[in-house]
Scaffold this active site. Structure first.
Site, PDB file in Angstrom:
ATOM      1  N   LYS A 131      -3.898   3.954   7.058  1.00 40.88           N
ATOM      2  CA  LYS A 131      -4.057   4.426   8.625  1.00 40.88           C
ATOM      3  C   LYS A 131      -4.120   5.933   8.675  1.00 40.88           C
ATOM      4  O   LYS A 131      -3.099   6.681   8.115  1.00 40.88           O
ATOM      5  CB  LYS A 131      -2.958   3.848   9.314  1.00 40.88           C
ATOM      6  CG  LYS A 131      -3.141   2.608   9.498  1.00 40.88           C
ATOM      7  CD  LYS A 131      -1.831   2.027  10.220  1.00 40.88           C
ATOM      8  CE  LYS A 131      -1.474   0.591  10.158  1.00 40.88           C
ATOM      9  NZ  LYS A 131      -1.234  -0.065   8.774  1.00 40.88           N
ATOM     10  N   ASP A 172     -12.526  -1.638  12.889  1.00 40.27           N
ATOM     11  CA  ASP A 172     -12.704  -1.785  11.573  1.00 40.27           C
ATOM     12  C   ASP A 172     -14.271  -2.077  11.110  1.00 40.27           C
ATOM     13  O   ASP A 172     -14.983  -2.509  11.990  1.00 40.27           O
ATOM     14  CB  ASP A 172     -11.996  -2.659  10.764  1.00 40.27           C
ATOM     15  CG  ASP A 172     -10.386  -2.075  10.752  1.00 40.27           C
ATOM     16  OD1 ASP A 172     -10.236  -0.752  10.525  1.00 40.27           O
ATOM     17  OD2 ASP A 172      -9.312  -2.832  11.006  1.00 40.27           O
ATOM     18  N   ARG A 224       6.968   0.240   2.271  1.00 36.06           N
ATOM     19  CA  ARG A 224       6.721  -0.703   3.203  1.00 36.06           C
ATOM     20  C   ARG A 224       5.784  -1.867   2.501  1.00 36.06           C
ATOM     21  O   ARG A 224       4.889  -1.618   1.667  1.00 36.06           O
ATOM     22  CB  ARG A 224       5.722  -0.195   4.330  1.00 36.06           C
ATOM     23  CG  ARG A 224       6.617   0.503   5.528  1.00 36.06           C
ATOM     24  CD  ARG A 224       5.633   1.618   6.165  1.00 36.06           C
ATOM     25  NE  ARG A 224       5.562   2.593   5.153  1.00 36.06           N
ATOM     26  CZ  ARG A 224       4.664   3.660   5.497  1.00 36.06           C
ATOM     27  NH1 ARG A 224       3.913   3.587   6.693  1.00 36.06           N
ATOM     28  NH2 ARG A 224       4.351   4.696   4.717  1.00 36.06           N
ATOM     29  N   CYS A 255      -9.550 -13.966  17.665  1.00 36.01           N
ATOM     30  CA  CYS A 255     -10.125 -12.914  18.072  1.00 36.01           C
ATOM     31  C   CYS A 255     -11.546 -12.698  17.713  1.00 36.01           C
ATOM     32  O   CYS A 255     -11.491 -12.726  16.430  1.00 36.01           O
ATOM     33  CB  CYS A 255      -9.184 -11.638  17.967  1.00 36.01           C
ATOM     34  SG  CYS A 255      -7.521 -11.858  18.487  1.00 36.01           S
ATOM     35  N   ASP A 310      -8.247   3.159  10.343  1.00 33.83           N
ATOM     36  CA  ASP A 310      -7.682   2.312   9.121  1.00 33.83           C
ATOM     37  C   ASP A 310      -8.730   2.552   8.193  1.00 33.83           C
ATOM     38  O   ASP A 310      -9.768   1.846   8.026  1.00 33.83           O
ATOM     39  CB  ASP A 310      -7.276   0.845   9.202  1.00 33.83           C
ATOM     40  CG  ASP A 310      -6.282   0.333   8.385  1.00 33.83           C
ATOM     41  OD1 ASP A 310      -5.838   1.206   7.314  1.00 33.83           O
ATOM     42  OD2 ASP A 310      -5.369  -0.371   8.845  1.00 33.83           O
ATOM     43  N   CYS A 324     -11.553  -9.747  14.970  1.00 38.88           N
ATOM     44  CA  CYS A 324     -10.242  -9.668  14.038  1.00 38.88           C
ATOM     45  C   CYS A 324     -11.062  -9.136  12.652  1.00 38.88           C
ATOM     46  O   CYS A 324     -11.937  -9.258  12.201  1.00 38.88           O
ATOM     47  CB  CYS A 324     -10.237 -11.212  13.911  1.00 38.88           C
ATOM     48  SG  CYS A 324      -8.857 -11.042  12.587  1.00 38.88           S
ATOM     49  N   CYS A 382      -4.064 -18.702  14.106  1.00 31.31           N
ATOM     50  CA  CYS A 382      -3.581 -17.927  15.322  1.00 31.31           C
ATOM     51  C   CYS A 382      -3.754 -18.790  16.410  1.00 31.31           C
ATOM     52  O   CYS A 382      -4.522 -19.701  16.183  1.00 31.31           O
ATOM     53  CB  CYS A 382      -4.640 -16.815  15.217  1.00 31.31           C
ATOM     54  SG  CYS A 382      -4.410 -15.605  13.996  1.00 31.31           S
ATOM     55  N   ARG A 416      -9.280  -9.291  10.008  1.00 27.48           N
ATOM     56  CA  ARG A 416      -9.101 -10.444   8.976  1.00 27.48           C
ATOM     57  C   ARG A 416      -9.651 -11.486   9.097  1.00 27.48           C
ATOM     58  O   ARG A 416      -9.167 -12.598   8.589  1.00 27.48           O
ATOM     59  CB  ARG A 416      -7.553 -10.722   8.626  1.00 27.48           C
ATOM     60  CG  ARG A 416      -6.741  -9.446   8.594  1.00 27.48           C
ATOM     61  CD  ARG A 416      -5.581  -9.899   7.661  1.00 27.48           C
ATOM     62  NE  ARG A 416      -4.725  -8.638   7.024  1.00 27.48           N
ATOM     63  CZ  ARG A 416      -3.805  -8.300   8.113  1.00 27.48           C
ATOM     64  NH1 ARG A 416      -3.439  -8.727   8.841  1.00 27.48           N
ATOM     65  NH2 ARG A 416      -3.232  -7.081   7.719  1.00 27.48           N
ATOM     66  N   ARG A 423       0.824  -1.125  -0.026  1.00 24.60           N
ATOM     67  CA  ARG A 423       0.090   0.057   0.034  1.00 24.60           C
ATOM     68  C   ARG A 423       1.071   1.395   0.042  1.00 24.60           C
ATOM     69  O   ARG A 423       0.497   2.231  -0.649  1.00 24.60           O
ATOM     70  CB  ARG A 423      -0.795   0.078   1.399  1.00 24.60           C
ATOM     71  CG  ARG A 423      -1.587   1.262   1.495  1.00 24.60           C
ATOM     72  CD  ARG A 423      -2.412   1.175   2.760  1.00 24.60           C
ATOM     73  NE  ARG A 423      -3.478   0.089   2.399  1.00 24.60           N
ATOM     74  CZ  ARG A 423      -4.223  -0.655   3.494  1.00 24.60           C
ATOM     75  NH1 ARG A 423      -3.847  -0.521   4.714  1.00 24.60           N
ATOM     76  NH2 ARG A 423      -5.019  -1.283   3.349  1.00 24.60           N
ATOM     77  N   TYR A 424       2.164   1.261   0.747  1.00 24.16           N
ATOM     78  CA  TYR A 424       2.706   2.191   0.743  1.00 24.16           C
ATOM     79  C   TYR A 424       4.321   2.112   0.117  1.00 24.16           C
ATOM     80  O   TYR A 424       4.499   0.943   0.204  1.00 24.16           O
ATOM     81  CB  TYR A 424       3.186   2.682   2.234  1.00 24.16           C
ATOM     82  CG  TYR A 424       2.148   2.711   3.418  1.00 24.16           C
ATOM     83  CD1 TYR A 424       1.322   3.878   3.498  1.00 24.16           C
ATOM     84  CD2 TYR A 424       1.534   1.725   3.991  1.00 24.16           C
ATOM     85  CE1 TYR A 424       0.102   4.063   3.995  1.00 24.16           C
ATOM     86  CE2 TYR A 424       0.197   1.874   4.807  1.00 24.16           C
ATOM     87  CZ  TYR A 424      -0.444   3.169   5.019  1.00 24.16           C
ATOM     88  OH  TYR A 424      -1.434   3.279   5.729  1.00 24.16           O
TER      89      TYR A 424
HETATM   90  C1  PLP Z   1      -0.061  -0.851   8.632  1.00 24.44           C
HETATM   91  C2  PLP Z   1       0.438  -1.083   7.511  1.00 24.44           C
HETATM   92  C3  PLP Z   1       1.519  -0.926   7.197  1.00 24.44           C
HETATM   93  C4  PLP Z   1       2.547  -0.143   8.251  1.00 24.44           C
HETATM   94  O1  PLP Z   1       2.144   0.997   8.548  1.00 24.44           O
HETATM   95  P1  PLP Z   1       2.930   1.673   9.612  1.00 24.44           P
HETATM   96  O2  PLP Z   1       2.006   3.059   9.967  1.00 24.44           O
HETATM   97  O3  PLP Z   1       4.063   2.185   9.150  1.00 24.44           O
HETATM   98  O4  PLP Z   1       3.070   1.212  10.962  1.00 24.44           O
HETATM   99  C5  PLP Z   1       1.834  -1.278   6.059  1.00 24.44           C
HETATM  100  N1  PLP Z   1       1.434  -1.925   5.140  1.00 24.44           N
HETATM  101  C6  PLP Z   1       0.131  -1.998   5.434  1.00 24.44           C
HETATM  102  C7  PLP Z   1      -0.811  -2.629   4.249  1.00 24.44           C
HETATM  103  C8  PLP Z   1      -0.586  -1.620   6.645  1.00 24.44           C
HETATM  104  O5  PLP Z   1      -1.855  -2.090   6.733  1.00 24.44           O
HETATM  105  S1  SF4 Z   2      -6.797  -9.976  15.223  1.00 32.33           S
HETATM  106 FE1  SF4 Z   2      -6.929 -11.713  13.983  1.00 32.33          FE
HETATM  107  S2  SF4 Z   2      -4.949 -11.925  13.220  1.00 32.33           S
HETATM  108 FE2  SF4 Z   2      -4.651 -10.949  14.789  1.00 32.33          FE
HETATM  109  S3  SF4 Z   2      -4.382 -12.799  16.291  1.00 32.33           S
HETATM  110 FE3  SF4 Z   2      -6.550 -12.032  16.617  1.00 32.33          FE
HETATM  111  S4  SF4 Z   2      -7.522 -13.665  15.030  1.00 32.33           S
HETATM  112 FE4  SF4 Z   2      -5.418 -13.486  14.763  1.00 32.33          FE
END
Ligand code: PLP
Ligand code: SF4
Length: 417
Positions: free
Chosen positions: A338, A294, A117, A130, A331, A133, A126, A135, A113-114
Protein backbone atom coordinates in the site's frame (compact mmCIF):
# COMPACT_ATOMS: atom_id res chain seq x y z
CA UNK A 1 -34.94 0.15 2.22
CA UNK A 2 -37.95 -2.01 1.51
CA UNK A 3 -39.70 -4.13 4.09
CA UNK A 4 -38.93 -7.72 3.18
CA UNK A 5 -42.61 -8.57 2.74
CA UNK A 6 -42.76 -6.23 -0.24
CA UNK A 7 -40.61 -8.67 -2.21
CA UNK A 8 -42.52 -11.75 -3.35
CA UNK A 9 -39.53 -14.05 -2.76
CA UNK A 10 -39.51 -13.34 0.95
CA UNK A 11 -43.19 -12.67 1.56
CA UNK A 12 -43.49 -15.72 3.77
CA UNK A 13 -40.31 -15.18 5.76
CA UNK A 14 -40.94 -14.57 9.44
CA UNK A 15 -39.19 -11.77 11.31
CA UNK A 16 -37.20 -14.39 13.17
CA UNK A 17 -35.99 -15.88 9.89
CA UNK A 18 -35.09 -12.46 8.52
CA UNK A 19 -33.03 -11.75 11.65
CA UNK A 20 -31.20 -15.10 11.40
CA UNK A 21 -27.91 -14.80 9.52
CA UNK A 22 -28.01 -18.40 8.41
CA UNK A 23 -31.42 -17.86 6.82
CA UNK A 24 -30.01 -14.79 5.08
CA UNK A 25 -27.10 -16.81 3.68
CA UNK A 26 -29.29 -19.74 2.63
CA UNK A 27 -31.67 -17.39 0.81
CA UNK A 28 -29.17 -15.32 -1.14
CA UNK A 29 -30.12 -14.05 -4.57
CA UNK A 30 -27.97 -16.12 -6.93
CA UNK A 31 -29.85 -16.42 -10.21
CA UNK A 32 -31.32 -14.06 -12.76
CA UNK A 33 -34.74 -15.52 -11.98
CA UNK A 34 -34.43 -14.61 -8.30
CA UNK A 35 -33.07 -11.19 -9.19
CA UNK A 36 -36.20 -10.46 -11.24
CA UNK A 37 -38.16 -10.52 -7.99
CA UNK A 38 -35.92 -7.84 -6.52
CA UNK A 39 -35.85 -5.41 -9.40
CA UNK A 40 -37.23 -5.12 -12.91
CA UNK A 41 -34.85 -6.34 -15.62
CA UNK A 42 -35.19 -5.78 -19.32
CA UNK A 43 -34.67 -8.82 -21.55
CA UNK A 44 -31.26 -7.53 -22.63
CA UNK A 45 -30.21 -6.83 -19.04
CA UNK A 46 -31.26 -10.30 -18.01
CA UNK A 47 -29.25 -11.83 -20.86
CA UNK A 48 -26.16 -9.77 -20.06
CA UNK A 49 -26.33 -10.62 -16.37
CA UNK A 50 -26.73 -14.29 -17.26
CA UNK A 51 -23.54 -14.05 -19.34
CA UNK A 52 -21.68 -12.42 -16.44
CA UNK A 53 -22.73 -15.27 -14.19
CA UNK A 54 -20.89 -17.75 -16.37
CA UNK A 55 -17.64 -15.93 -15.41
CA UNK A 56 -18.22 -14.45 -11.97
CA UNK A 57 -20.74 -15.57 -9.44
CA UNK A 58 -23.44 -13.49 -7.85
CA UNK A 59 -24.83 -13.83 -4.37
CA UNK A 60 -26.70 -11.08 -2.54
CA UNK A 61 -28.20 -11.46 0.92
CA UNK A 62 -31.91 -10.65 1.07
CA UNK A 63 -31.00 -7.91 3.57
CA UNK A 64 -28.55 -6.21 1.18
CA UNK A 65 -30.89 -6.78 -1.79
CA UNK A 66 -33.65 -5.00 0.14
CA UNK A 67 -31.47 -1.86 0.13
CA UNK A 68 -31.50 -1.74 -3.68
CA UNK A 69 -33.73 0.95 -5.13
CA UNK A 70 -35.47 -1.09 -7.86
CA UNK A 71 -36.23 1.99 -9.94
CA UNK A 72 -32.79 3.59 -9.90
CA UNK A 73 -30.32 2.15 -12.43
CA UNK A 74 -27.56 4.15 -10.66
CA UNK A 75 -28.37 2.81 -7.19
CA UNK A 76 -25.03 2.51 -5.35
CA UNK A 77 -26.12 -0.74 -3.69
CA UNK A 78 -27.15 -2.25 -7.02
CA UNK A 79 -23.83 -1.27 -8.62
CA UNK A 80 -21.90 -3.09 -5.89
CA UNK A 81 -24.05 -6.22 -5.84
CA UNK A 82 -25.63 -6.82 -9.25
CA UNK A 83 -23.46 -7.78 -12.25
CA UNK A 84 -23.08 -5.28 -15.06
CA UNK A 85 -22.31 -6.20 -18.69
CA UNK A 86 -19.18 -4.05 -18.30
CA UNK A 87 -17.66 -6.94 -16.30
CA UNK A 88 -17.31 -8.95 -19.49
CA UNK A 89 -14.86 -6.39 -20.79
CA UNK A 90 -11.24 -7.01 -19.99
CA UNK A 91 -9.51 -3.63 -19.56
CA UNK A 92 -6.03 -3.26 -21.12
CA UNK A 93 -4.44 -2.99 -17.65
CA UNK A 94 -6.43 -5.75 -15.88
CA UNK A 95 -4.42 -8.33 -13.93
CA UNK A 96 -5.42 -11.76 -12.68
CA UNK A 97 -3.42 -11.28 -9.48
CA UNK A 98 -3.70 -7.49 -9.11
CA UNK A 99 -1.85 -7.29 -5.81
CA UNK A 100 0.92 -9.71 -6.73
CA UNK A 101 0.03 -11.81 -3.71
CA UNK A 102 1.08 -15.12 -5.20
CA UNK A 103 4.85 -14.58 -5.10
CA UNK A 104 4.61 -13.35 -1.50
CA UNK A 105 2.68 -16.37 -0.31
CA UNK A 106 4.74 -19.22 1.12
CA UNK A 107 1.65 -21.35 0.43
CA UNK A 108 -1.91 -20.60 -0.70
CA UNK A 109 -4.01 -18.47 1.64
CA UNK A 110 -1.13 -16.91 3.55
CA UNK A 111 0.59 -13.72 2.38
CA UNK A 112 3.68 -12.42 4.16
CA UNK A 113 4.52 -9.12 2.47
CA UNK A 114 5.64 -7.02 5.42
CA UNK A 115 8.04 -8.52 7.96
CA UNK A 116 5.87 -7.91 11.04
CA UNK A 117 2.42 -8.62 9.56
CA UNK A 118 0.88 -11.67 7.92
CA UNK A 119 -2.42 -12.04 6.10
CA UNK A 120 -4.30 -15.34 6.33
CA UNK A 121 -7.38 -16.22 4.31
CA UNK A 122 -9.59 -18.59 6.25
CA UNK A 123 -12.52 -18.97 3.85
CA UNK A 124 -13.38 -18.14 0.26
CA UNK A 125 -17.00 -17.47 1.13
CA UNK A 126 -18.66 -14.06 1.38
CA UNK A 127 -22.24 -13.18 2.23
CA UNK A 128 -22.53 -10.98 -0.84
CA UNK A 129 -20.05 -11.05 -3.70
CA UNK A 130 -18.97 -7.48 -4.40
CA UNK A 131 -18.79 -6.64 -8.08
CA UNK A 132 -15.59 -4.67 -7.44
CA UNK A 133 -13.83 -7.40 -5.46
CA UNK A 134 -10.07 -7.41 -5.88
CA UNK A 135 -9.86 -11.09 -4.93
CA UNK A 136 -12.55 -12.15 -7.37
CA UNK A 137 -10.26 -14.81 -8.83
CA UNK A 138 -10.37 -16.55 -5.44
CA UNK A 139 -13.61 -15.77 -3.66
CA UNK A 140 -16.72 -17.83 -4.04
CA UNK A 141 -14.94 -20.75 -5.71
CA UNK A 142 -16.05 -23.26 -3.09
CA UNK A 143 -18.17 -21.08 -0.73
CA UNK A 144 -16.52 -22.90 2.16
CA UNK A 145 -14.18 -22.33 5.06
CA UNK A 146 -10.62 -23.61 4.70
CA UNK A 147 -10.01 -26.96 6.26
CA UNK A 148 -8.74 -27.11 9.82
CA UNK A 149 -5.51 -28.61 8.51
CA UNK A 150 -5.01 -25.61 6.28
CA UNK A 151 -5.65 -23.15 9.07
CA UNK A 152 -3.28 -25.00 11.36
CA UNK A 153 -0.61 -24.81 8.66
CA UNK A 154 -1.00 -21.00 8.56
CA UNK A 155 -0.80 -20.79 12.36
CA UNK A 156 2.29 -23.01 12.38
CA UNK A 157 3.96 -20.70 9.88
CA UNK A 158 3.15 -17.71 12.10
CA UNK A 159 4.41 -19.55 15.17
CA UNK A 160 7.69 -20.25 13.37
CA UNK A 161 8.11 -16.64 12.22
CA UNK A 162 8.65 -14.68 15.37
CA UNK A 163 8.75 -11.29 13.66
CA UNK A 164 5.01 -11.55 12.93
CA UNK A 165 3.29 -9.48 15.62
CA UNK A 166 0.10 -8.56 13.73
CA UNK A 167 -2.08 -11.14 11.97
CA UNK A 168 -4.82 -10.15 9.54
CA UNK A 169 -7.59 -12.70 9.30
CA UNK A 170 -9.43 -12.29 6.03
CA UNK A 171 -10.99 -14.25 3.18
CA UNK A 172 -13.53 -14.21 1.66
CA UNK A 173 -15.28 -13.02 4.74
CA UNK A 174 -14.03 -14.64 7.97
CA UNK A 175 -17.32 -13.91 9.74
CA UNK A 176 -19.01 -16.34 7.36
CA UNK A 177 -17.27 -19.09 9.34
CA UNK A 178 -19.19 -20.59 12.23
CA UNK A 179 -18.50 -19.22 15.72
CA UNK A 180 -16.63 -22.45 16.47
CA UNK A 181 -14.53 -22.25 13.31
CA UNK A 182 -13.60 -18.65 13.98
CA UNK A 183 -12.89 -19.36 17.62
CA UNK A 184 -10.45 -22.08 16.58
CA UNK A 185 -8.55 -19.49 14.50
CA UNK A 186 -8.56 -16.82 17.22
CA UNK A 187 -7.61 -19.15 20.04
CA UNK A 188 -4.79 -20.74 18.01
CA UNK A 189 -3.39 -17.31 17.17
CA UNK A 190 -3.72 -16.13 20.78
CA UNK A 191 -1.68 -19.13 21.87
CA UNK A 192 1.29 -17.77 19.88
CA UNK A 193 3.20 -15.51 22.31
CA UNK A 194 4.61 -13.10 19.71
CA UNK A 195 1.21 -12.36 18.12
CA UNK A 196 0.34 -9.01 19.66
CA UNK A 197 -2.78 -8.06 17.74
CA UNK A 198 -5.30 -9.89 15.61
CA UNK A 199 -7.26 -8.05 12.93
CA UNK A 200 -10.39 -9.31 11.21
CA UNK A 201 -11.40 -7.87 7.84
CA UNK A 202 -15.11 -8.35 7.20
CA UNK A 203 -18.02 -6.93 5.25
CA UNK A 204 -20.60 -8.65 7.43
CA UNK A 205 -21.80 -5.47 9.17
CA UNK A 206 -22.52 -4.03 5.68
CA UNK A 207 -24.17 -6.95 3.92
CA UNK A 208 -25.21 -9.22 6.80
CA UNK A 209 -25.49 -7.28 10.07
CA UNK A 210 -27.51 -10.19 11.52
CA UNK A 211 -24.19 -12.03 11.79
CA UNK A 212 -23.02 -9.77 14.63
CA UNK A 213 -24.80 -11.71 17.36
CA UNK A 214 -24.23 -11.19 21.09
CA UNK A 215 -22.66 -14.69 21.21
CA UNK A 216 -20.18 -13.79 18.47
CA UNK A 217 -19.15 -10.52 20.10
CA UNK A 218 -18.71 -12.24 23.49
CA UNK A 219 -16.52 -14.88 21.85
CA UNK A 220 -14.36 -12.31 20.03
CA UNK A 221 -13.89 -10.33 23.25
CA UNK A 222 -12.21 -13.36 24.84
CA UNK A 223 -9.27 -12.96 22.45
CA UNK A 224 -8.55 -9.25 22.75
CA UNK A 225 -6.84 -7.20 21.45
CA UNK A 226 -8.89 -7.94 18.32
CA UNK A 227 -9.42 -5.11 15.83
CA UNK A 228 -12.02 -5.24 13.09
CA UNK A 229 -11.91 -3.48 9.74
CA UNK A 230 -15.14 -3.20 7.76
CA UNK A 231 -15.86 -1.94 4.26
CA UNK A 232 -18.62 0.63 4.00
CA UNK A 233 -18.55 2.31 0.60
CA UNK A 234 -21.69 4.43 0.61
CA UNK A 235 -23.71 6.26 3.31
CA UNK A 236 -26.84 4.31 2.28
CA UNK A 237 -25.19 1.20 3.73
CA UNK A 238 -25.26 2.71 7.22
CA UNK A 239 -28.76 1.49 8.01
CA UNK A 240 -30.15 1.22 11.53
CA UNK A 241 -29.35 -2.54 11.44
CA UNK A 242 -25.77 -1.92 10.34
CA UNK A 243 -25.20 0.80 12.92
CA UNK A 244 -26.61 -1.47 15.65
CA UNK A 245 -24.25 -4.28 14.58
CA UNK A 246 -21.28 -1.90 14.72
CA UNK A 247 -22.45 -0.76 18.15
CA UNK A 248 -22.45 -4.35 19.43
CA UNK A 249 -18.85 -4.77 18.27
CA UNK A 250 -17.77 -1.43 19.75
CA UNK A 251 -19.50 -2.31 23.03
CA UNK A 252 -17.49 -5.55 23.07
CA UNK A 253 -14.36 -3.41 23.08
CA UNK A 254 -13.44 -4.02 19.44
CA UNK A 255 -11.79 -0.96 17.87
CA UNK A 256 -13.38 -0.48 14.45
CA UNK A 257 -11.79 0.84 11.25
CA UNK A 258 -13.23 1.23 7.78
CA UNK A 259 -11.62 0.56 4.41
CA UNK A 260 -13.57 2.18 1.59
CA UNK A 261 -12.92 1.32 -2.04
CA UNK A 262 -13.07 4.35 -4.32
CA UNK A 263 -15.64 3.38 -6.94
CA UNK A 264 -16.65 5.37 -9.98
CA UNK A 265 -20.35 6.16 -9.97
CA UNK A 266 -20.73 4.94 -6.38
CA UNK A 267 -18.71 7.16 -4.06
CA UNK A 268 -16.23 9.18 -6.12
CA UNK A 269 -17.62 12.49 -4.92
CA UNK A 270 -16.49 14.60 -1.95
CA UNK A 271 -20.08 15.12 -0.79
CA UNK A 272 -20.91 11.40 -0.78
CA UNK A 273 -17.62 10.60 0.95
CA UNK A 274 -18.16 13.30 3.56
CA UNK A 275 -21.57 11.91 4.44
CA UNK A 276 -20.06 8.42 4.65
CA UNK A 277 -17.17 9.33 6.96
CA UNK A 278 -19.42 11.38 9.22
CA UNK A 279 -21.84 8.46 9.46
CA UNK A 280 -18.96 6.12 10.29
CA UNK A 281 -17.73 8.32 13.13
CA UNK A 282 -21.26 8.42 14.56
CA UNK A 283 -21.20 4.61 14.49
CA UNK A 284 -17.82 4.65 16.32
CA UNK A 285 -15.87 3.55 13.23
CA UNK A 286 -12.65 5.33 12.31
CA UNK A 287 -12.12 5.77 8.56
CA UNK A 288 -8.79 3.99 8.03
CA UNK A 289 -8.03 3.62 4.32
CA UNK A 290 -9.52 4.88 1.10
CA UNK A 291 -8.36 2.44 -1.58
CA UNK A 292 -7.70 3.27 -5.16
CA UNK A 293 -9.59 0.60 -7.13
CA UNK A 294 -7.34 -2.30 -8.12
CA UNK A 295 -6.75 -3.78 -11.55
CA UNK A 296 -8.75 -6.99 -11.10
CA UNK A 297 -10.29 -8.42 -14.26
CA UNK A 298 -13.67 -6.98 -15.24
CA UNK A 299 -13.76 -3.99 -12.90
CA UNK A 300 -12.23 -1.35 -15.18
CA UNK A 301 -15.57 0.47 -15.19
CA UNK A 302 -15.21 1.13 -11.46
CA UNK A 303 -11.80 2.77 -11.74
CA UNK A 304 -11.25 6.50 -11.29
CA UNK A 305 -8.09 8.49 -11.91
CA UNK A 306 -5.90 8.84 -8.81
CA UNK A 307 -6.60 12.58 -8.94
CA UNK A 308 -10.20 11.85 -7.85
CA UNK A 309 -8.97 10.35 -4.59
CA UNK A 310 -6.68 13.32 -4.04
CA UNK A 311 -9.59 15.68 -4.64
CA UNK A 312 -11.60 13.83 -1.99
CA UNK A 313 -8.81 13.94 0.59
CA UNK A 314 -8.30 17.63 -0.20
CA UNK A 315 -12.03 18.16 0.42
CA UNK A 316 -11.91 16.41 3.80
CA UNK A 317 -8.62 17.42 5.42
CA UNK A 318 -9.09 20.66 7.34
CA UNK A 319 -12.70 20.91 6.20
CA UNK A 320 -13.97 18.36 8.72
CA UNK A 321 -12.83 16.36 11.78
CA UNK A 322 -9.33 15.03 11.32
CA UNK A 323 -10.66 11.72 12.68
CA UNK A 324 -12.89 11.47 9.61
CA UNK A 325 -10.03 11.59 7.11
CA UNK A 326 -8.76 8.20 5.88
CA UNK A 327 -5.36 7.61 4.31
CA UNK A 328 -5.69 7.35 0.54
CA UNK A 329 -3.64 4.39 -0.70
CA UNK A 330 -2.82 2.68 -3.94
CA UNK A 331 -2.22 -1.03 -3.43
CA UNK A 332 0.58 -1.22 -5.94
CA UNK A 333 0.11 -3.67 -8.79
CA UNK A 334 2.72 -6.39 -8.64
CA UNK A 335 3.07 -6.63 -4.86
CA UNK A 336 4.58 -3.28 -3.88
CA UNK A 337 2.09 -2.98 -1.04
CA UNK A 338 0.00 0.00 0.00
CA UNK A 339 1.41 3.33 -1.07
CA UNK A 340 -0.11 6.44 0.48
CA UNK A 341 -0.88 9.31 -1.86
CA UNK A 342 -1.40 12.73 -0.35
CA UNK A 343 -2.09 16.24 -1.49
CA UNK A 344 1.11 18.29 -1.27
CA UNK A 345 1.07 20.63 1.73
CA UNK A 346 4.83 21.01 2.13
CA UNK A 347 6.09 23.21 -0.66
CA UNK A 348 9.82 23.38 0.09
CA UNK A 349 12.28 25.62 1.94
CA UNK A 350 12.66 29.35 1.56
CA UNK A 351 15.33 31.20 3.56
CA UNK A 352 15.67 28.61 6.33
CA UNK A 353 11.91 28.33 6.65
CA UNK A 354 9.68 25.50 5.58
CA UNK A 355 6.99 26.74 3.24
CA UNK A 356 3.56 25.14 3.72
CA UNK A 357 0.08 25.71 2.49
CA UNK A 358 -3.08 24.91 4.42
CA UNK A 359 -6.40 23.45 3.32
CA UNK A 360 -7.78 26.75 2.01
CA UNK A 361 -4.61 27.61 0.14
CA UNK A 362 -3.02 30.11 2.56
CA UNK A 363 0.78 30.08 2.60
CA UNK A 364 2.44 29.53 5.96
CA UNK A 365 6.10 29.53 6.99
CA UNK A 366 7.67 27.47 9.71
CA UNK A 367 11.16 28.55 10.82
CA UNK A 368 13.37 25.51 11.33
CA UNK A 369 15.22 25.27 14.69
CA UNK A 370 18.60 27.00 14.95
CA UNK A 371 20.39 23.85 16.14
CA UNK A 372 21.60 21.95 13.11
CA UNK A 373 20.79 18.26 12.71
CA UNK A 374 23.95 16.20 12.76
CA UNK A 375 23.64 13.03 10.76
CA UNK A 376 24.90 9.91 12.48
CA UNK A 377 23.86 8.02 15.56
CA UNK A 378 20.47 8.73 17.17
CA UNK A 379 20.85 9.63 20.87
CA UNK A 380 17.62 7.80 21.72
CA UNK A 381 18.07 4.43 20.03
CA UNK A 382 21.80 4.61 19.18
CA UNK A 383 20.99 3.44 15.66
CA UNK A 384 21.10 5.24 12.32
CA UNK A 385 17.48 4.61 11.23
CA UNK A 386 18.91 3.65 7.88
CA UNK A 387 16.82 0.49 7.85
CA UNK A 388 13.74 2.62 7.17
CA UNK A 389 15.23 4.62 4.33
CA UNK A 390 13.94 3.80 0.87
CA UNK A 391 16.68 2.64 -1.43
CA UNK A 392 16.83 5.01 -4.37
CA UNK A 393 17.38 2.33 -6.99
CA UNK A 394 14.31 0.39 -5.95
CA UNK A 395 11.54 0.29 -8.52
CA UNK A 396 13.31 2.77 -10.75
CA UNK A 397 15.12 0.19 -12.83
CA UNK A 398 14.45 0.47 -16.51
CA UNK A 399 11.87 -2.06 -17.59
CA UNK A 400 10.12 -2.21 -14.22
CA UNK A 401 7.18 -0.35 -15.71
CA UNK A 402 4.35 -2.21 -14.03
CA UNK A 403 4.96 -3.06 -10.44
CA UNK A 404 8.01 -4.39 -8.73
CA UNK A 405 10.37 -6.64 -10.64
CA UNK A 406 11.02 -9.86 -8.73
CA UNK A 407 14.33 -9.80 -6.91
CA UNK A 408 14.37 -6.04 -6.47
CA UNK A 409 15.21 -5.11 -2.90
CA UNK A 410 12.38 -3.61 -0.87
CA UNK A 411 12.99 -0.73 1.51
CA UNK A 412 14.01 -3.00 4.35
CA UNK A 413 16.66 -4.69 2.30
CA UNK A 414 14.34 -7.67 2.19
CA UNK A 415 13.86 -9.45 -1.08
CA UNK A 416 10.57 -10.12 -2.74
CA UNK A 417 10.20 -13.85 -2.81
C1 PLP B 1 -2.95 -4.57 3.74
C2 PLP B 1 -2.07 -5.64 4.07
C3 PLP B 1 -1.47 -5.72 5.33
C4 PLP B 1 -1.74 -4.70 6.42
O1 PLP B 1 -1.36 -3.41 6.07
P1 PLP B 1 -1.59 -2.23 7.07
O2 PLP B 1 -1.08 -1.03 6.33
O3 PLP B 1 -0.78 -2.54 8.29
O4 PLP B 1 -3.04 -2.14 7.40
C5 PLP B 1 -0.64 -6.77 5.58
N1 PLP B 1 -0.36 -7.71 4.64
C6 PLP B 1 -0.91 -7.65 3.41
C7 PLP B 1 -0.56 -8.69 2.41
C8 PLP B 1 -1.78 -6.63 3.08
O5 PLP B 1 -2.32 -6.58 1.86
S1 SF4 C 1 -14.63 -7.29 -1.43
FE1 SF4 C 1 -14.43 -9.44 -2.10
S2 SF4 C 1 -13.63 -10.54 -0.30
FE2 SF4 C 1 -14.46 -8.56 0.41
S3 SF4 C 1 -16.58 -8.99 1.01
FE3 SF4 C 1 -16.62 -8.26 -1.11
S4 SF4 C 1 -16.54 -10.14 -2.34
FE4 SF4 C 1 -15.88 -10.69 -0.29
Amino acid sequence: MRAHREVALWRDATDAQWADWRWQVANRVQTVGQLRHVMPLSASEATAIGQCLTRFRMAVTPYFASLIDPHDPDCPIRKQAVPSPAELQRGPADLDDPLGEKPQSPFPNLTHRYPDRALMLITDMCATYCRHCTRRRLVGATDRAMSKGHIDRCVNYIRANREVRDVLVSGGDPLLCSDQGLEHVLSSLRAVPHVEIIRIGTRAPVVLPQRITPELTRMIARYHPVWINVQFNHPRELTADAVAALGRLADAGVPLGNQTVLLRGVNDCPHVMRELVHGLLKARVRPYYLYQCDLAVGIDHFRTPISRGLEIIEALRGHTSGLAVPTFVVDAPGGGGKIPVMPQYFLGYAGGRAMLRNHDGSLCYYPEPAAKETPGVCPLCHGTHREFMPQPAYGLQPGASSGVAPGVALGHGRLVR
